[in-house]
Scaffold this active site. Sequence first.
Site, PDB file in Angstrom:
ATOM      1  N   SER A  20      11.254  -6.025  34.802  1.00 52.42           N
ATOM      2  CA  SER A  20      10.504  -5.048  34.025  1.00 52.42           C
ATOM      3  C   SER A  20      10.431  -3.737  34.798  1.00 52.42           C
ATOM      4  CB  SER A  20       9.087  -5.567  33.765  1.00 52.42           C
ATOM      5  OG  SER A  20       8.260  -4.518  33.287  1.00 52.42           O
ATOM      6  N   ASN A  30      50.297   2.186   4.665  1.00 50.31           N
ATOM      7  CA  ASN A  30      49.494   1.088   4.125  1.00 50.31           C
ATOM      8  C   ASN A  30      49.944  -0.259   4.678  1.00 50.31           C
ATOM      9  OD1 ASN A  30      48.224   3.019   2.611  1.00 50.31           O
ATOM     10  ND2 ASN A  30      49.242   2.521   0.682  1.00 50.31           N
ATOM     11  N   LYS A  34      38.062  -0.460   9.356  1.00 49.89           N
ATOM     12  CA  LYS A  34      38.565  -0.650  10.722  1.00 49.89           C
ATOM     13  C   LYS A  34      37.442  -0.611  11.754  1.00 49.89           C
ATOM     14  CE  LYS A  34      42.029   2.382  10.665  1.00 49.89           C
ATOM     15  NZ  LYS A  34      43.207   3.147  11.116  1.00 49.89           N
ATOM     16  N   GLN A  52      39.775   2.692   4.830  1.00 50.65           N
ATOM     17  CA  GLN A  52      39.846   3.221   6.194  1.00 50.65           C
ATOM     18  C   GLN A  52      38.600   2.849   6.986  1.00 50.65           C
ATOM     19  OE1 GLN A  52      41.154   7.340   6.821  1.00 50.65           O
ATOM     20  NE2 GLN A  52      39.281   7.679   8.008  1.00 50.65           N
ATOM     21  N   THR A  55      10.524 -30.333  15.173  1.00 53.50           N
ATOM     22  CA  THR A  55      10.767 -29.879  13.812  1.00 53.50           C
ATOM     23  C   THR A  55       9.615 -28.953  13.459  1.00 53.50           C
ATOM     24  OG1 THR A  55       9.555 -31.671  12.715  1.00 53.50           O
ATOM     25  CG2 THR A  55      11.883 -32.068  13.220  1.00 53.50           C
ATOM     26  N   HIS A  56       9.927 -27.884  12.739  1.00 51.26           N
ATOM     27  CA  HIS A  56       8.910 -26.868  12.407  1.00 51.26           C
ATOM     28  C   HIS A  56       8.274 -26.281  13.671  1.00 51.26           C
ATOM     29  CE1 HIS A  56       9.087 -28.328   8.216  1.00 51.26           C
ATOM     30  NE2 HIS A  56       9.086 -29.539   8.759  1.00 51.26           N
ATOM     31  N   ASN A  79      12.900 -11.057  32.799  1.00 49.45           N
ATOM     32  CA  ASN A  79      13.088 -11.152  31.356  1.00 49.45           C
ATOM     33  C   ASN A  79      14.450 -11.755  31.000  1.00 49.45           C
ATOM     34  OD1 ASN A  79      10.613  -9.733  30.960  1.00 49.45           O
ATOM     35  ND2 ASN A  79      11.687  -7.814  31.359  1.00 49.45           N
TER      36      ASN A  79
END
Length: 431
Positions: A279, A112, A326, A323, A156-157, A287
Amino acid sequence: MSDLLWQKAGVETNAKIMKFLAGDDVLLDREFFLHDIVASKAHVEGLANIGVVSAKESEDLRRELEVLAEDFRAGRFVLDESYEDGHSAIEARLTERLGDAGRRVHTGRSRNDQILVATRLWLKEKLGLLETHCRAIADVCLQRAAQPALPLPGYTHLQRAVVSSTAMWFAGFAEGFVDNAWRARQTAAWIDTNPLGTAAGYGVNLPLDRAHTTQALGFGRMQVSPIYAQLSRGKFEMAAMEALSSAMLDARRLAWDLSLFTTAEFNFVTLPAEYTTGSSIMPNKRNPDVVELLRASYATVAAARCEIEQLLSLPSGYQRDLQFSKGSLFHGVTHGLAALELLPDLLARMQWNEASMRAAIEPAMYATDVAIEQAAAGVPFREAYRAAAQAAQAAGEGRTPESSLAARTSPGSGNDLQLDTLRQRLENLSA
């Protein structure tokens, strides 16, 4: 599998059950194995300090631990399913080479506190890398922010809002990653506490030299309470993941911008060719896959943190549930750091497409400038606001992006980026 450390006489093991118990734990322990060896050396020195092992045994054990580390790095020792975990592998190797001296190495410790200290050392290393990556990203952003500013629409937006600039864009992410670097450092300092010697969570009936192991392992302080050492497992991992998540949030928003800016509709940015792919069916396509996966990488880190959090619905003391933390920790941290490592080069080499950015700045984007100028001249702001809104399309008469930015003198904005302030904050991390 090698002999189990906990095997009792007359109790047989079931292969299916053992496979479930082990899972991929021993394979994950490869990531923490060298840290486990370093901690074992410090533990041996501490045992020698209190006379549990002799000076000769200490010397032999430390030598064999160093050989084991070298063999592991060189591939001569392979940590695989023949061992239950990395901890038992260390003891098995030392026993094979040194007999009874090897069997003494586990005196006063538990698996431990072994995994606690190995993980803690690993987290300190990874938080150091996180700080390094964030500082590198901030440095590139500051360098590019210091270059001549190009006009860039501010949104904005996702709607065109006001005139911004490439310098402002880079400065924004520079400050974000300076903060992320500081958070990585502060988190590393918070978890910089030594759990070795707390055993299974309740201490042992030996005067372990925990001050020595704390100093030998480079910890800032000793984690005093054995019970808290167990309570901190998962808690400290989550703190490290939160520091990483902070950086990944900024990386996600940066990647989102680049995803938009590289489209034909925007055409503000051209990426280096190696950061794009083709592609499989459309010959005309390039891409921005790296940018898209950078954008998606926050999800991997956040999911790992969430999995650890969900494991922590536990009472005090060690529980085997932990355990599973991890795997989440390893995959989340490793992926997040790999993503951040790509950003400095990408940001240094991406190219702005000035003509497209200028073309996207429309007259109405100067309306805020008009309203504030009138308010500064004494018109109540709401009256100035309404007047500017009604005449928004005429707001750009006689104005240019450069004049708008030059008039933006509030601290941090177009004509007062305060890059020296940000650079000083970054350099303070080196002090």
